[in-house]
Enzyme design. Structure first.
Site, PDB file in Angstrom:
ATOM      1  N   GLU A 187       0.811  -1.222   0.000  1.00 31.83           N
ATOM      2  CA  GLU A 187       0.000   0.000   0.000  1.00 31.83           C
ATOM      3  C   GLU A 187       0.845   1.273   0.000  1.00 31.83           C
ATOM      4  OE1 GLU A 187      -4.065  -1.597   2.145  1.00 31.83           O
ATOM      5  OE2 GLU A 187      -2.559  -0.636   3.414  1.00 31.83           O
ATOM      6  N   GLU A 256      -6.856  -7.595  -1.029  1.00 38.99           N
ATOM      7  CA  GLU A 256      -7.502  -7.505   0.283  1.00 38.99           C
ATOM      8  C   GLU A 256      -8.964  -7.122   0.129  1.00 38.99           C
ATOM      9  OE1 GLU A 256      -5.593  -5.154   3.276  1.00 38.99           O
ATOM     10  OE2 GLU A 256      -3.593  -5.957   2.868  1.00 38.99           O
TER      11      GLU A 256
END
Length: 740
Positions: A187, A256
């Site tokens: 991320e 995710e």
């Protein structure tokens, strides 16, 4: 048998065939990809992955967790690699117990499943310090996750060590192992701009470093919108159906999908309905997705001091399809299992067929996949978050509940709708049992005195940063000083006590004045700093001020997060004859940890050279107290939770194993407008604060104690209580699940 019944029967047979093929043994296979999917052994495949973090459960649980994921229709397991668990000091590696990553991956392999390994090695994950060892922050010149030579040196060194370990064990797919996909960084796209041009250079370097490892399987970078051509850019979020990779030659991967959310001490319980999770998954595969991972499928437990945040609870249940204790969460687990079956019926079409999208009306659409033989599969979507609708598709009428997707593997028969839950539900109970004493009712008790024990570790005329002082070797740091109160202070005559003011960067503080517990002040998961304002009864002469500062997990994400501090920044009294008495720059003595930690009173059979008091009635509401009791395991074989609702805050161990931090802190509303709900409406986009329960209840009452930690008899349970509770009410509860 009519045609519809005959078709459904044929569909059932096809489901069985697909799953039998899916669980074949994994042979050596090259892994490549194109714009549609991964190809494993030259065959395109859909991947439905379950995140299970190996250190958040125990080795005895791993086989059943993996098997339950497989039975739930998943064909892959995903996990991060936890750097700070594996390299606790520079160049010293650990792969035992919960950190035996090789054993975990081999269990996945033995189950005939694929493995997705997110090496990072920064992981975030609500894990302490984002998985990075704290010692690295104190290597001179280091800036985390930047174009910084010390950081890159240690990051590459650890990544290479892990890769070589796994290569040696032949765990990558081309070697015959289960690992088909790996990840570098995590991320970083959210924060890259904050590091200037160096951020972009670092992202590119990370990708290049990873690819140079020559592992034989693709690398990915999640939420990395400028990922270079050599790695796959992927999506994280509650919904990823509209995501497209940053180049046309990469498959659509969802690293995710959050089927629930994490929880903080003092926070309420977040819930994501099974219908909405299923809706998001069906939309993703209907829109061309080919690799999907539930984060988490089993959340597990933040044993010991591994939770991050700060303020992340010891439970990392995440309202995942498999609960913290390893049991299927119904109906979520069953509903998603049915979804996976329905999706896999159309696997070949989804990754090889031609995709077309049709509008069927306002907020209605069809994603249709066909091949040259005329075989067809369709996903019919109602995007309206309020109204059910009826649609016509290929001359047939279908009822679509609001915010739902129907799957038609033959473009005729609906085999699954995301809003129609037909799987069984369950009732979950925590059945309490009184502690079963191994050799009669006997407690051992040791109480610490507030403040410095032995010699001070540091003496300074200033308030120090908590984390820079402890370097996270302990949660605890004593700040101690004293003041002398003159006989002529007016507040002594008027009995109008002065007021103590304290400001802190976080996380939590216990205040002791003249060795008596005065109270606690704390931040929370949304606002870490705090202030304390409290009247204090001082006496003429010397007054001792002992302040126990505590961390509750270190920050685990954000730009330059490693520089976020904790601890006191200001201490003063108001109400003296001369006004304010500012102690901020007074002489402060510091002690790292509490005495029982240094003496390792939590280790089995270790008296720690202290005098324990043996009693059948341990003291209540007594701060800074160690309790030790020898117990037998609860009856039966159900999972076990330690019920700590009667206690204040502290740490617990069983036979030397770290159960973790306990704190049955009451869940509060953040504002008067915040509400807890009785029932969740699945319709409409989910956010963590959409469906909250637990107002006015302990944010965590039960603490998972794995059955494998118990011996048949003579188990040493050790509790360190910081502010006072009633140990006689501690219970070991069994988790019972009844199918409804």
């Amino acid at each position: 048998m009519n045609r519809v019944t005959e078709s459904i029967a044929s569909t059932a047979i096809l489901v069985a065939m697909v799953f039998l093929l899916s669980w074949r043994s994994i042979d050596a296979a090259n892994v490549s990809y194109d714009h549609r999917s991964l190809s494993i052994g030259n065959r395109r495949q859909l991947i439905i992955s379950a995140a299970i973090h190996y250190p958040r459960s125990v080795p005895a649980m791993w086989p059943s967790l993996v098997q339950t994921a497989k039975e739930g229709g998943c064909n892959a397991i995903e996990s991060y690699v936890f750097w700070n668990g594996h390299e606790p000091s520079p160049g010293k590696y650990y792969f035992g117990g919960r950190y035996n990553i090789v054993k975990f991956i081999k269990i996945v392999q033995q189950a005939g499943m694929h493995m997705i390994l997110r090496i990072g090695p920064f992981v975030a994950a609500e894990w302490n310090y984002g998985g990075v060892p704290v010692w690295l922050h104190y290597v001179p010149g280091t800036v985390f996750r930047a174009d910084n030579e010390p950081w890159k040196h240690y990051m590459e060194s650890f990544t290479t060590y892990i890769v070589n370990l796994l290569k040696k064990e032949k765990l990558f797919a081309p070697q015959g192992g289960p690992i088909i996909l790996s990840q570098v960084e995590n991320e970083y796209g959210y924060y890259e701009k904050d590091y200037g041009e160096g951020g972009k250079r670092y992202a590119q370097w990370s990708a290049s470093m990873a690819v140079s490892q020559n592992i034989g399987v693709p690398w990915m970078m999640c939420q990395q919108w400028d990922a270079p051509p050599t790695v796959i850019s992927t999506c994280n979020g509650f919904y990823c159906d509209q995501f497209t990779p940053n180049t046309l030659d990469k498959p659509k991967i969802w690293t995710e999908n959050w089927p629930g959310w994490f929880k903080t001490f003092g926070g309420r319980d977040p819930h994501r309905p099974a219908e909405d999770v299923a809706y998001s998954v069906a939309r993703f595969f209907g829109k061309g997705g080919s690799v999907h991972n539930y984060y988490m499928y089993h959340g597990g437990t933040n044993f010991g001091r591994t939770s991050g945040g700060p303020f992340i609870t010891t439970s990392y249940d995440y309202e995942a399809p498999i609960d913290e204790y390893g049991l299927p969460r119904l109906p979520k687990w069953g509903h998603l299992k049915d979804l996976h079956k329905a999706i896999m019926l159309s696997e070949n079409l989804l990754i090889n067929g031609e995709h077309q999208n049709f509008t069927l009306g306002h907020s209605l659409e069809a994603d249709v996949y066909t091949d040259s033989s005329g075989t067809c599969a369709a996903f019919l979507s109602n995007l309206d978050d309020k109204n059910d609708k009826t649609v016509m598709f290929r001359n047939t009428s279908y009822h679509l509940p609001a915010w739902s997707v129907s799957i038609l593997p033959d473009c005729k028969n609906e085999v699954f709708n995301t809003a129609k839950v037909t799987s069984k539900s369950s009732k979950v109970e925590m059945l309490p049992e009184d502690l079963r004493f191994s050799s009669g009712l006997k407690w051992e008790v040791f109480s610490e005195k507030p403040g410095i024990w032995g010699e001070a570790d540091i003496v300074k005329n200033e308030l120090v940063d908590h984390i820079n002082t402890t370097k996270d070797t302990t949660d605890y740091l004593w700040y101690t000083t004293s003041i002398t109160v003159s006989d002529n202070e007016e507040f002594l005559k008027k009995r109008s006590p002065p007021v103590l003011f304290i400001e802190s960067k976080g996380h939590t503080l216990h205040v002791f004045i003249n060795k008596e517990y005065l109270g606690t002040a704390t931040g929370n998961g949304t606002h870490v700093p705090f202030k304390l304002k409290k009247s204090v009864a001082l006496k003429a002469g010397e007054n001792n001020i002992d302040l126990l500062s505590m961390t509750v997990g270190l920050s685990n994400a954000g730009s330059f997060y490693e520089w976020v501090g904790a601890g006191l920044t200001s201490v003063s009294f108001k109400g003296f004859n001369k006004g304010t008495l500012n102690l901020t720059n007074s002489k402060w003595s510091y002690k790292l940890g509490v005495q029982g930690e240094h003496l390792e009173l939590f280790k089995p059979g270790n008296s720690g050279a202290v005098k324990w008091t043996v009693t059948t009635k341990p003291p209540k509401k007594q701060p800074l107290t160690w309790y030790k009791v020898v117990v037998d395991p609860p009856s039966g074989s159900e999972p076990v939770g330690l019920d700590m609702v009667s206690m204040g805050k502290g740490m617990a161990w069983l036979n030397g194993e770290e159960i973790g931090r306990y704190w049955p802190r009451i869940a509060r509303k953040n504002s008067p407008n915040d509400e807890c709900v009785k029932e969740c409406d699945y319709r409409g986009k989910f956010m963590p604060d959409k469906c909250l329960t637990g107002c006015g209840e302990p944010s965590q009452r039960w603490y998972h104690v794995p059955r494998s930690w118990f011996k048949s008899s003579g188990n040493e349970l050790v509790i360190f209580e910081e502010k006072g509770g009633d140990p006689m009410k501690i219970k070991l509860s069994k988790r019972k699940v009844s199918v409804v």
